[in-house]
Scaffold this active site. Sequence first.
Site, PDB file in Angstrom:
ATOM      1  N   ASP A 129      -3.857  -8.363   7.942  1.00 30.63           N
ATOM      2  CA  ASP A 129      -2.654  -8.472   8.769  1.00 30.63           C
ATOM      3  C   ASP A 129      -2.352  -7.171   9.493  1.00 30.63           C
ATOM      4  OD1 ASP A 129      -2.062  -7.283   6.345  1.00 30.63           O
ATOM      5  OD2 ASP A 129      -0.227  -8.409   5.986  1.00 30.63           O
ATOM      6  N   CYS A 175       0.836  -1.184   0.000  1.00 30.15           N
ATOM      7  CA  CYS A 175       0.000   0.000   0.000  1.00 30.15           C
ATOM      8  C   CYS A 175       0.874   1.238   0.000  1.00 30.15           C
ATOM      9  CB  CYS A 175      -0.909  -0.007   1.230  1.00 30.15           C
ATOM     10  SG  CYS A 175      -1.929  -1.480   1.401  1.00 30.15           S
ATOM     11  N   GLY A 195      13.551 -13.131  -7.169  1.00 28.63           N
ATOM     12  CA  GLY A 195      14.746 -13.756  -6.616  1.00 28.63           C
ATOM     13  C   GLY A 195      15.762 -12.801  -6.028  1.00 28.63           C
ATOM     14  N   ARG A 217      -4.842   1.903  -0.508  1.00 30.81           N
ATOM     15  CA  ARG A 217      -4.956   0.466  -0.270  1.00 30.81           C
ATOM     16  C   ARG A 217      -4.832  -0.375  -1.536  1.00 30.81           C
ATOM     17  NH1 ARG A 217     -10.254  -2.932   1.606  1.00 30.81           N
ATOM     18  NH2 ARG A 217      -9.173  -4.757   2.436  1.00 30.81           N
ATOM     19  N   ILE A 261      -5.028  -7.241  -0.743  1.00 34.16           N
ATOM     20  CA  ILE A 261      -4.531  -8.578  -1.063  1.00 34.16           C
ATOM     21  C   ILE A 261      -4.883  -9.572   0.035  1.00 34.16           C
ATOM     22  CG2 ILE A 261      -2.441  -9.961  -1.393  1.00 34.16           C
ATOM     23  CD1 ILE A 261      -1.234  -7.712  -2.953  1.00 34.16           C
TER      24      ILE A 261
END
Length: 501
Positions: free
Chosen positions: A100, A2, A368, A49, A52
């Site tokens: 979360d 966000c 990665g 926002r 997810i």
Amino acid sequence: MCGIAGQFVLRGGEADAGLVETMVEQLRHRGPDGRGIYLSGPIGLGHRRLAITDPSSEGRQPMADEEGSFWITFDGEIYNHPELREDLRALGHRFTTAADAEVVLHAYEEWGQDCLHRFNGVWAFAIWDGRRRELFCARDRLGVKPFYYTLTGGSFLFASEIKALLAHPVVGRRPNDRMLAAFLAWGVADHTGETMYDGVYQLPPAHRIVITEEGAGEPERYWDLVVNPDHGGGDDDTVARELKGLLADAVRLRLRGSAPVGTCLSGGIDSSTIATLVNDLLPQEGLRQKTFSVCFDDPRFDESGYIDTVVAATGAVSRRTTPDTEGLWEDIGRLLYVQDEPFASLSIYAQYCVMRLASSEVKAVLDGQGADEQLGGYIAYQMPYIRGLLRQGRVFVTLQEAAGGARYHRSFFLWAIRQSLVRSERRGFLLGDVPEVLRYAGSLDEVLAREITATNLPLLLHWGDRNSMAFSIEIRVPFLDHRLVEYIAALPLDQKIRGGV
């Protein structure tokens, strides 16, 4: 992921609603799924926002606890939030969302600033503690998520990107000559808490800061990384098994969530490993992962053959893009705007194109980034390794490594010597105070610790965050799971470089 922004008016006064609104609007690209603002006396918190973890409206921010004593604006993702939620429930906490951010809020309420040690994830957040009348801000261990701030006009201002701070009429109007000189001389940035803008700072990775009505305290480190300087002692089979297990679990955690996730596949070892692990961990039978790659017309730089090998082995859906000079000229203006600060390599544009490609199909990608700095993957790390062996008096091993380096990388070392001479001559043209930044000074353990925390990885993470968020995509980096980082740091150095490889 966000966008966050806010203002804390020091020593009395009211937060400027118009300023906070403008700052938040500058971060629209980081959060197209909603916006929110909380204003109360001296504090103003703003949020854009990207939904997810909890796509419902209950996950909107800024978010408060049940009593309204604590308010949070949060950017990032806590990958172990389901487990923490259960721990907090057992302690009597009640939750109203699946977000979360709410877990972070309750974790702070329960454990205070020590909550940071319990998180596995990436974050940049500000919590207004109404009981203490203070603002608590923190950034994740490796600095995946950004946090910029400034003190001006009696206010502490913060935001996910510098451009939001520039909404204030006096912020960022002068360059930071010292940082610009370091960038021009050594090609480094994001290696200190300063930025290219005078008076604008970033909270360093693994740091927290507390702001009260009396002013801002000094940033405080809450986590540190020590790289093992020893040589020898690790069993190859055991290390390979344990490292793979940690990496697989890091990938598993980063596949959580309801939003579709893709994989950035360059064809190199790091991204190919992640793509293979994703394939093993996909939650549904018959579900094919999507990979996103950049290819080049020039065969010297193109890695399509390696990409083809991974795609054939995994059955992934492969999406590819080929950057060219015409596209660069069309995109260069926005690319500069997105990054906020100068960059020294056009490899950044390849990543920009990959994120644009991925944005039409997924909301998050695995990447990665971070493996080379931890595992000694850059050829330039050979010299500090040899230097460290000499310091330890390991003459025979030094000769073996020097022979291996010469056998496999002779052309690189010859090129590096020429480049060093050219760059040294160019530095002579710079006027004024030019700070010295020696990336490869010292032994390998010293160099790797510095590369992870200061001289290289933070800049690459800066590029990755801005490139991904420019297209409203969350980037996830399994190699930077702190459990894996700590494990690799503890390995002896010959588990990272051996025989010139």
